[in-house]
Write a protein that holds these residues in place. Sequence first.
Motif, short mmCIF file in Angstrom:
data_model
loop_
_atom_site.label_atom_id
_atom_site.label_comp_id
_atom_site.label_asym_id
_atom_site.label_seq_id
_atom_site.Cartn_x
_atom_site.Cartn_y
_atom_site.Cartn_z
N ASP A 1 16.11 -77.41 -79.73
CA ASP A 1 17.08 -76.34 -80.00
C ASP A 1 16.46 -74.98 -79.71
N ARG A 2 17.02 -74.24 -78.74
CA ARG A 2 16.47 -72.92 -78.41
C ARG A 2 16.68 -71.92 -79.54
N ASP A 3 17.81 -72.02 -80.22
CA ASP A 3 18.07 -71.10 -81.33
C ASP A 3 17.01 -71.27 -82.43
N LEU B 1 13.75 -69.74 -81.23
CA LEU B 1 13.78 -68.28 -81.35
C LEU B 1 13.60 -67.84 -82.81
N GLU B 2 14.24 -68.57 -83.71
CA GLU B 2 14.11 -68.24 -85.14
C GLU B 2 12.65 -68.37 -85.58
#
Length: 261
Positions: A129-131, A134-135
Motif C-alpha cells: 500500500d503506497r498510502d 507514505l504515512e
Amino acid sequence: MLKHLTITCSDMIHDIKLSCQIPEVVEAIASQKIIAEVAKEVGIQIEKAELQQEGDKLRLEKKLIKAKDTWEWLKKHHLSLDEFEELIYNQVLSNKLANHLFSADVEKFFYQHQLEYLSAATYEVILEDRDLALELFFEIEEDEISFSDIARQYIQTPELRRAGGYQGVRRRHEFRPEIAAAVFAATPPQILKPITTPKGVYLIWVEEIIQPQLDDELRQQIISDLFSDWLKQQITSMDIVIELDTDINNLQSQDKVQKQA
C-alpha cells in the motif's frame, strides 16, 4: 527397483543437449582454447610455485584439508590427478593472461567508471500500500517511529526482520534502476520517499554511501571483468563448428566395445 546403473559419456552429452546447456559448454571450451592459443603467442610461462599456490588456494576454497578430502572430491567430480593438475594449470594460465592483457588498463577504466563502483548500505521494507508507505515515511521524518520498528512490524521473513531489513552493502548495478537513482542521490543517513515498483512499494533507509577504493580486490575484479568481455568478443567473432553428432556416434561405438568387453 534398479540396483545397478551405468551412465555413459553419450548419456551425459545427450542430457546436456536436452537441458539446453550446449551453448554454455561450447563457450567454456572455446574460451579455454582461445586462452591457450593467445597465451602461447605472447609467451606466458607457468612456474611450479604458481601451480602450487593455485592448488593450495583451490583446496582451501573447497575445504579439502586432508589428502582424503582431496581424493574424495576428485572421485565425486570424476577427475584424475592429472586432470586436477590440468585444471589448476588452466586457471593459472587464465589469470596470467588476464593480467598480461589488462593490468595496465585498470586505473583508466576505474576512473572512467568510478560511479559504477559506488556502493551503499541500505535497509528496506517492501509494502503493498503506497498510502501506508507514505504515512510511515512521514512518521519517520517526524521521529514518531524508527525504521527498525517498521521492519519488525511489516517484514515477514524472520531473518530479515531480525536484521531490521538490512540489505548489506551493494553496488549501483545490484539495485533496481529506479531505486539506484534515488539511493545514490541521497545524503545519508536518510529515509527515501517511497518508491513504487512492480514488486511493491519500497521504503528505504540509506545508512551510508561508500566511495570506491582501487584496492587489490577491486583491481583483480576489473581485470577479470575486462578479460571476460574480451573473451566473449573473441568467441562472437569466431566461426565455431560443433561436430556433436559425430562425437556422440564415436562415443556410442566406444560404449558398445566396452560393454562387449
